[in-house]
Design a protein around this motif. Structure first.
Motif, mmCIF file in Angstrom:
data_model
loop_
_atom_site.group_PDB
_atom_site.id
_atom_site.type_symbol
_atom_site.label_atom_id
_atom_site.label_comp_id
_atom_site.label_asym_id
_atom_site.label_seq_id
_atom_site.Cartn_x
_atom_site.Cartn_y
_atom_site.Cartn_z
ATOM 1 N N MET A 1 -13.282 -13.846 0.778
ATOM 2 C CA MET A 1 -12.713 -14.222 2.075
ATOM 3 C C MET A 1 -13.741 -14.174 3.201
ATOM 4 O O MET A 1 -13.431 -14.538 4.338
ATOM 5 N N GLY A 2 -14.948 -13.703 2.897
ATOM 6 C CA GLY A 2 -15.990 -13.686 3.915
ATOM 7 C C GLY A 2 -15.913 -12.505 4.857
ATOM 8 O O GLY A 2 -16.577 -12.484 5.887
ATOM 9 N N HIS A 3 -15.107 -11.478 4.517
ATOM 10 C CA HIS A 3 -15.070 -10.274 5.352
ATOM 11 C C HIS A 3 -16.310 -9.419 5.126
ATOM 12 O O HIS A 3 -16.722 -8.677 5.994
ATOM 13 N N ASP B 1 -4.169 -24.987 -0.254
ATOM 14 C CA ASP B 1 -2.711 -24.845 -0.371
ATOM 15 C C ASP B 1 -2.372 -24.170 -1.693
ATOM 16 O O ASP B 1 -2.881 -24.544 -2.744
ATOM 17 N N GLU C 1 -15.608 -18.746 -6.961
ATOM 18 C CA GLU C 1 -16.374 -19.355 -5.877
ATOM 19 C C GLU C 1 -16.775 -20.776 -6.275
ATOM 20 O O GLU C 1 -16.627 -21.728 -5.507
ATOM 21 N N TYR D 1 -17.540 -2.990 9.532
ATOM 22 C CA TYR D 1 -17.177 -3.381 10.889
ATOM 23 C C TYR D 1 -17.440 -2.290 11.916
ATOM 24 O O TYR D 1 -17.045 -2.413 13.077
ATOM 25 N N VAL E 1 2.433 -23.546 10.466
ATOM 26 C CA VAL E 1 2.190 -22.125 10.308
ATOM 27 C C VAL E 1 1.014 -21.721 11.176
ATOM 28 O O VAL E 1 0.015 -22.431 11.272
ATOM 29 N N TYR F 1 -12.344 -9.412 -0.561
ATOM 30 C CA TYR F 1 -12.934 -9.514 0.779
ATOM 31 C C TYR F 1 -14.279 -10.227 0.757
ATOM 32 O O TYR F 1 -14.708 -10.766 1.772
ATOM 33 N N ASN G 1 -10.780 -11.634 9.950
ATOM 34 C CA ASN G 1 -12.199 -11.604 9.623
ATOM 35 C C ASN G 1 -12.576 -12.635 8.567
ATOM 36 O O ASN G 1 -13.665 -12.572 8.002
ATOM 37 N N ASN G 2 -11.672 -13.569 8.316
ATOM 38 C CA ASN G 2 -11.973 -14.578 7.305
ATOM 39 C C ASN G 2 -13.222 -15.364 7.668
ATOM 40 O O ASN G 2 -13.366 -15.845 8.784
ATOM 41 N N GLY G 3 -14.117 -15.466 6.706
ATOM 42 C CA GLY G 3 -15.267 -16.348 6.866
ATOM 43 C C GLY G 3 -16.382 -15.811 7.736
ATOM 44 O O GLY G 3 -17.355 -16.523 7.986
ATOM 45 N N HIS H 1 -5.792 -18.920 0.247
ATOM 46 C CA HIS H 1 -5.238 -19.288 1.539
ATOM 47 C C HIS H 1 -6.283 -19.150 2.641
ATOM 48 O O HIS H 1 -6.340 -19.943 3.572
ATOM 49 N N SER H 2 -7.156 -18.130 2.526
ATOM 50 C CA SER H 2 -8.174 -17.915 3.553
ATOM 51 C C SER H 2 -9.172 -19.064 3.586
ATOM 52 O O SER H 2 -9.862 -19.259 4.577
ATOM 53 N N ARG H 3 -9.262 -19.815 2.488
ATOM 54 C CA ARG H 3 -10.164 -20.972 2.467
ATOM 55 C C ARG H 3 -9.382 -22.263 2.744
ATOM 56 O O ARG H 3 -9.855 -23.354 2.431
ATOM 57 N N HIS H 4 -8.209 -22.104 3.263
ATOM 58 C CA HIS H 4 -7.348 -23.249 3.590
ATOM 59 C C HIS H 4 -7.044 -24.097 2.370
ATOM 60 O O HIS H 4 -6.995 -25.329 2.446
ATOM 61 N N HIS I 1 3.211 -17.342 5.678
ATOM 62 C CA HIS I 1 1.814 -17.758 5.732
ATOM 63 C C HIS I 1 1.619 -19.176 5.204
ATOM 64 O O HIS I 1 0.492 -19.655 5.166
ATOM 65 N N GLY I 2 2.694 -19.807 4.769
ATOM 66 C CA GLY I 2 2.554 -21.172 4.293
ATOM 67 C C GLY I 2 2.325 -21.271 2.790
ATOM 68 O O GLY I 2 2.026 -22.343 2.281
ATOM 69 N N PHE J 1 1.433 -26.846 6.508
ATOM 70 C CA PHE J 1 1.309 -26.674 5.063
ATOM 71 C C PHE J 1 2.389 -27.490 4.381
ATOM 72 O O PHE J 1 3.489 -27.621 4.920
#
Lengths: 444, 528
Positions: A55-57, A171, A140, B462, B144, A52, B153-155, A166-169, A201-202, B138
Motif C-alpha cells: 500500500m506504500g505506507h 475494483d 506487485e 511515521y 465513494v 503496508y 498513507n497510501n502510496g 483497493h489502495s491501488r484503485h 469503501h466500494g 465504483f
C-alpha cells in the motif's frame, strides 16, 4: 546458562516464533551457538506489515524490527537457505544446495503457507495467496496496470487483500462463503458491521458466494472466476485468502511425527528428543487451556502465539523446562479503517451458559461486546470494534472473573482511546442505566 | 492516482507559484540621486554618489547586473579606504538591499498588488482544491469517498514527492536556495518585499523588510498546510486541536501581535518564543529597547524569563514537551503542517540517535555559554572573557551557524530529504532543555498496550523525531524519550491500538522492558 549438550541450537524459520526463541536464549546464555535458517528473507521482518509495503505506507526495510547489525552483535548466525531434509538420528540437516548442518537442538518454526482447496484454475498466472515476501513480489508484478480483481475468503487475509488492491484503485469483488463476514469468529452483528464497512469503501462484497473455478485466457492468465451460482466475474487477478496451513512438507521424510502440523506436547517437544516445534507450524496433540480455563486451538496461527511459544521454549532450552501456559486469550486486527481488539472468549455463537451485552454506536462503525456467564455474571470475553481497550485491565477482569456490572461500572479504566476522543454520552448510558458513559468519564 | 479536481488544483497552484517566483525577475532598476539620499547615511552619500556615478540613470533589466555594479562600487570605495588606511571611513552598512528595493522601477512596482493578489489566490486556491477529499465511482456501489476519514498513507513511499525521490530533491533544493538568499542575499528578493509593502503598512505602519515577507509567507504556509492537516486527520480530535493551536499561535502570537506592538511604538516580541530558541532575547540591544520602553518593556523581560525559568519545567512536568513543540512553537508549527508530508523520512537508526544526542545538547550548551558571555559583557562592559573569548564574535558565530544555517537552511531546507524535524531534533536548544525535563521529571509517556504490538513498524516509520517507537512497543515498555514532541501520529497510525499519549502519575511510567509480555502465564522470571 544453557543446558549441557545444548551448545548448538539451530532454528529453522526467522519469523516471530524462531526469532523470539533466539533472542531469549541469547539473553540467558552468552555461550550457546544460535543459527537461524530462513529461505524467505535475509533478516527478520514483520509479516503483519506485508500489506503496508504494497500500500506504500512503508518500505520493506521499515518492517524489520531490528537493524541489520543486531544479529552479529548478538551472535545470532543467519543463513539464507532452504532446508531439504532432516535426519534426527544423526542430528543433522541438509540444505537444498547440499550443505550439511549439525545441531544439538533443532527448533522448527517454519510457519504456514497459504491454503488451497484444489479449485480448477488455481495454478493460473494472476492467482495467488498472500503469506510471505515472494507472494508480495508476485502480487506487485501481477497487479501492475490491472483494474479488476476478485478476492476469495471472508477472513483476515481476505480483507487485507481487498484493502491492498483497493489502495491501488483496483475494483475488488470479494467472495465470502458465509452469511456474514468472518462467521467462524464473529457474531452476526459484528460480521454485518464489518460487511457494511467493506461495502462503504466500494468493495463489491458477495456473501454466501463460493468460488467454483477460475478461467484462463489464451496466455494462461486468469480472465474470470465462476461462482457456484454459475455467475462469471471478469477479473485480471484472484487473491486467495482462505486461510493457512502449517509449512511442514519438508519433514515428511524425517522421523518427526506430523499431524496437520508438527505434533508437540505442552513443552513443544516432538516425538524426537531435542527437536522442538513452535509457532504456526506446530499442533498440540493434547487439548490446551488458557489460565482462565478457556480452550485454545491445537493450531493457533497468531503473531502473539508465536511470540509466546518462543519466550517459553527459550526457558526450556536454557535449562528451565517450562510448559506453555497461555493466559487470557487476546488478539487484534484491522478491517480497512476499523480496529478490532478481543480479550478472553467471545465466540461466534453464544454458549448455552453465556449471556451477552452489546453496544453499538449509531454510526454503525463502533461496537463493544461483553460475554458473561449467566450464572454469577462473571465476564468471559470482551471485544471492541473501532474502540481501543487497555489490555492489562481487560485481562485482569477476565482472570479475576469480575461480574458484568463491575466491568461496566469500571469501563473507564479500560479506555485506551486517544485524548479528546469523541464522547458517546447517553448512548452507552441508556443501556448501562445509572452508569456514566465510560467515554464520558474520560476527563472527569 | 489523482482525480481531475486534484490535477486542476495542482496546475492552478503551480501557475500561482511560478507567477510568485517569476515576480522576482519582473522589475527594471534605475539608480537615482534621490534613492541614494533616502537610503544611505548622510556621511556616506557623497562617496557612494561619486562611486556609482556610472550607474546613475542607467536602466538595468535585471537585479543581477544592478546588484553587481552597486556592490563593486562600494567595494572599490572600501578598498581605497583600506589602502589609504582610512579605517574610520570604511562602509560597513549593507545598502544593497534598501537601494535595490528603491531602484526597482517599471510595470511591476506600479502594479505589484495585482501580482500579490493573483499569485496569492492561485497558490492558496490551487492547494485547497488539491487537498479536498476525493470521491470516486465504483462499479456496483454509489460514489465513494476514497479518502475516508482515516489514516491516509497510501502510496507515500511510491510517490517521488514524499519518498525522497526527484520531486523531494527539487523541493528541498528550492527551500535551501530560498533560505540562503533570504539570509545572505536578500537584495535579490526585493520584488517580494514590494509585494508585501502594503500589507506591512496596514499592520505596523512601515514598509516591509525581507523578514516581514518571511513571516507572512511562514504564516500563510502554516495556515494553508494546517487546513490540509485538518482535512487529513478529520477523524482524530487530538490532531485537529493541536493543528488549530499551532495555526492560532503562529497567526496571533508570532505574526500579528508583534506587528501591533511596533504599531504602538513598543518593542516587538513574539510572546511565545522562548529563550534559548529565541537566542537573542538577552542581547544588549533587546534588553535596552525593553528597558527604554518602560513598564511594558519590563513586563516583556519578566515574561520571557518566566517562560523558560518557570513555564517550561512546570508545563513539561504535567504535559510533556508537546505542550510547546507540537502545540505552540512556530518551528514545530511549520514542521507539523508544511512538514507533515515528509515525516516518514526521518532517520530511525541507532546511529542517528547518537548523533542527535551529541548535537542537540551541544547546541544547548553553546546557547547557554553564549548568553552568559553576552550578559557578562552587558553587565561589565568587558567584551573579552577569560582573556581569549570575545562575546561579540561568539554571539555572531552562534547567529550565523545556529540561527541562520542550522535552523533555517538545514532545518527547513532538508524537510523533503531528512524529515520535517531536522532542526527540532538535531539543533533546537529549547527542545534539548524541554527534553531533559520530559525525560527525567514528567508525567508524560506514550503508553504501550500490554502485548498487543505486532512489530509492523508504522509507528517508527511515521515518527518525525526518528524515535524507533516499535523498539519499545514490542518490549511492552512505555516510550519515555527526551526527543518525543508528542505529535500523536504513532498512536494514530498504529493499526492495533497499541500506543496512547498519557499524562498520569510519574512513577507509573514503565521504563524497563517486560521480559515476558502479557498473555503468557507459564513463565515466572526470577526477580520479577
Amino acid at each position: 546458562m544453557a543446558q549441557a549438550g545444548n551448545n548448538n541450537i539451530v532454528i529453522i524459520g526467522n519469523g516471530i516464533a524462531g526469532i523470539t526463541t533466539a533472542r531469549h536464549v541469547r539473553q540467558q546464555s552468552e555461550t550457546v551457538r544460535i543459527t537461524v535458517i530462513s529461505a524467505e528473507s535475509e533478516h527478520f521482518y514483520s509479516r503483519t506489515a506485508l500489506m503496508y509495503i504494497y500500500m506504500g505506507h512503508m518500505k520493506y526495510e521499515h518492517t524489520k524490527p531490528y537493524e541489520d547489525w543486531f544479529w552479529k552483535k548478538n551472535r545470532i548466525d543467519l543463513i539464507r537457505a532452504t532446508v531439504e531434509r532432516v535426519n534426527t538420528d544423526v542430528k543433522r540437516l541438509w540444505l537444498t544446495d547440499g550443505t550439511m548442518l549439525a545441531y544439538d537442538v533443532l527448533v522448527i518454526a517454519t510457519g504456514s503457507k497459504s491454503a488451497l482447496f484444489g479449485w480448477p484454475g488455481q495454478e493460473l498466472t494472476g492467482v495467488q495467496g498472500l503469506y510471505g515476501l515472494p507472494d508480495l513480489a508476485m502480487m506487485e508484478e501481477q497487479t501492475k496496470g490491472i483494474d479488476r480483481a476478485v478476492v476469495v475468503g471472508g477472513g483476515l487475509i481476505g480483507v487485507e487483500l481487498a484493502e491492498m488492491l483497493h489502495s491501488r484503485h483496483i475494483d475488488v469483488t470479494m467472495l465470502v462463503r458465509d452469511t456474514h463476514y468472518w462467521r467462524s469468529t464473529l457474531p452476526v452483528a459484528e460480521g454485518d458491521l464489518i460487511g457494511r464497512h467493506i461495502r462503504r469503501h466500494g468493495v463489491d462484497l458477495r456473501l454466501e458466494t463460493e468460488l467454483k473455478e477460475i478461467l484462463a485466457d489464451d496466455t494462461g492468465r486468469v480472465r474470470a472466476v465462476v461462482t457456484t451460482a454459475g455467475e462469471e466475474i471478469a477479473c485480471q487477478f484472484v487473491g486467495l485468502g482462505v486461510g493457512v496451513t502449517p509449512n511442514v512438507e519438508f519433514l515428511k521424510t524425517s522421523e518427526i511425527a506430523l499431524g496437520k502440523g508438527v505434533s508437540v506436547n505442552e513443552y513443544f517437544e516432538t516425538n524426537v528428543p531435542d527437536v522442538y516445534a513452535i509457532g504456526d507450524c506446530n499442533e498440540f496433540s493434547q487439548p490446551l487451556f488458557g489460565t482462565d480455563g478457556a480452550p485454545r486451538k491445537a493450531i493457533e496461527q497468531i503473531w502473539y502465539t508465536g511470540r509466546m511459544h518462543g519466550e517459553t521454549l527459550a526457558q526450556t532450552l536454557c535449562g528451565n523446562r517450562t510448559a506453555y501456559q497461555p493466559g487470557v486469550f487476546f488478539n487484534s486486527a484491522k478491517f480497512f479503517d476499523i480496529e478490532y481488539q478481543t480479550y478472553g472468549t467471545v465466540n461466534a455463537q453464544l454458549a448455552d451458559d453465556e449471556q451477552t451485552f452489546y453496544w453499538e454506536h449509531p454510526n454503525g462503525e463502533q461496537c463493544l461486546r461483553i460475554n458473561y456467564k449467566a450464572d454469577g455474571e462473571s465476564v468471559a470475553g470482551i471485544h471492541a470494534f473501532g474502540l481501543r481497550l487497555r489490555h492489562a485491565v481487560c485481562e485482569r477482569w477476565i482472570r479475576e472473573r469480575r461480574p458484568l456490572n463491575y466491568v461496566l461500572s469500571q469501563l473507564g479504566q479500560a479506555d485506551f482511546n486517544p485524548e479528546f476522543s469523541e464522547r458517546y454520552a447517553g448512548v452507552v448510558s441508556d443501556q448501562v442505566k445509572s452508569q456514566k458513559s465510560w467515554l464520558q468519564r474520560l476527563f472527569s | 492516482m489523482s482525480t481531475l479536481i486534484q490535477r486542476i488544483g495542482l496546475a492552478v497552484f503551480l501557475a500561482g507559484f511560478a507567477l510568485f517566483v517569476g515576480t522576482l525577475t519582473l522589475s527594471q532598476y534605475r539608480l537615482t540621486d534621490s534613492i541614494l539620499t533616502q537610503n544611505v547615511k548622510k556621511e556616506h552619500v557623497v562617496a557612494i554618489r561619486s562611486a556609482t556615478a556610472s550607474m546613475q540613470g542607467k536602466l538595468y533589466p535585471a537585479s543581477f547586473g544592478f546588484v553587481r555594479d552597486f556592490r563593486a562600487a562600494v567595494n572599490g570605495l572600501n578598498d581605497g579606504y583600506k589602502q589609504r588606511k582610512e579605517w574610520d571611513k570604511v562602509i560597513y552598512d549593507n545598502y544593497a538591499f534598501s537601494v535595490t528595493k528603491a531602484a526597482s522601477t517599471g510595470f511591476f512596482p506600479a502594479n505589484s498588488q495585482l501580482f500579490f493578489w493573483l499569485s496569492l489566490l492561485l497558490c492558496m486556491g490551487g492547494l485547497l482544491l488539491y487537498m479536498l477529499p476525493n470521491r470516486r465511482q465504483f462499479p456496483g456501489a454509489s460514489t465513494v469517498l476514497t479518502d475516508q476519514p482515516q489514516i491516509q498513507n497510501n502510496g507515500i513511499f511510491r510517490n517521488p514527492a514524499t519518498n525522497g525521490g526527484w520531486i523531494g530533491i527539487l523541493v528541498g533544493s528550492f527551500l535551501i536556495g530560498f533560505y540562503i538568499i533570504l539570509y545572505f542575499y536578500p537584495e535579490y528578493l526585493t520584488n517580494w518585499v514590494l509585494l508585501f509593502d502594503p500589507l506591512s503598512r496596514a499592520l505596523n505602519g512601515g514598509p516591509a523588510s525581507q523578514w516581514f515577507v518571511y513571516g507572512s509567507l511562514y504564516t500563510l504556509v502554516i495556515l494553508v498546510m494546517g487546513v490540509r492537516m485538518l482535512i487529513k486527520y478529520r477523524h482524530n480530535r487530538y490532531q485537529q486541536l493541536r493543528t488549530v493551536s499551532v495555526m492560532f499561535f503562529q497567526t496571533a502570537f508570532a505574526f500579528l501581535l508583534p506587528e501591533l506592538m511596533s504599531l504602538f511604538n513598543q518593542p516587538a516580541q513574539d510572546l511565545k518564543n522562548i529563550w534559548p530558541l529565541d537566542y537573542s532575547f538577552y542581547f544588549d540591544y533587546r534588553i535596552d529597547q525593553k528597558i527604554q520602553a518602560g513598564t511594558f518593556g519590563v513586563f516583556l523581560l519578566v515574561w520571557g524569563t518566566a517562560l523558560w525559568l518557570i513555564g517550561v519545567p512546570v508545563l513539561t512536568y504535567f504535559f510533556g514537551k508537546r505542550w510547546y513543540c507540537s502545540w505552540v512553537c512556530g518551528c514545530g508549527g511549520l514542521a507539523e503542517t508544511l512538514g507533515d508530508p515528509y515525516r516518514q523520512l526521518s532517520d530511525k537508526r541507532l546511529g542517528a540517535w547518537k548523533i542527535e544526542r551529541v548535537l542537540v545538547h551541544s547546541v544547548l550548551v553553546f546557547a547557554v555559554v553564549m548568553t552568559a558571555l553576552v550578559l557578562y559583557t552587558y553587565g561589565t562592559g568587558q567584551s573579552t572573557v577569560l582573556g581569549f573569548l570575545d562575546s561579540y564574535s561568539v554571539r555572531s558565530t552562534y547567529g550565523f551557524a545556529i540561527g541562520s544555517v542550522f535552523a533555517g537552511v538545514v532545518g527547513t531546507g532538508f524537510y523533503p530529504l531528512m524529515g520535517n524535524r531536522v532542526w527540532c531534533r538535531f539543533g533546537c536548544p529549547l527542545a534539548a532543555y524541554l527534553g531533559l525535563v520530559q525525560r527525567f521529571k514528567s508525567r508524560f509517556r506514550i503508553t504501550t498496550n500490554g502485548g498487543q504490538c505486532i512489530s509492523c513498524g508504522n509507528c517508527s516509520t511515521y515518527c518525525e523525531m526518528g524515535i524507533d517507537v516499535r523498539w519499545y512497543a514490542q518490549r511492552g515498555q512505555d516510550i519515555v524519550r527526551s526527543s518525543c514532541v508528542g505529535c500523536g501520529i504513532c498512536s494514530a497510525v498504529c493499526p492495533r491500538g497499541v500506543l496512547n499519549l498519557e499524562n498520569t502519575s510519574e512513577p507509573s511510567r514503565v521504563t524497563s522492558p517486560n521480559p515476558i509480555l502479557l498473555g503468557n502465564d507459564g513463565i515466572r522470571l526470577r526477580g520479577l
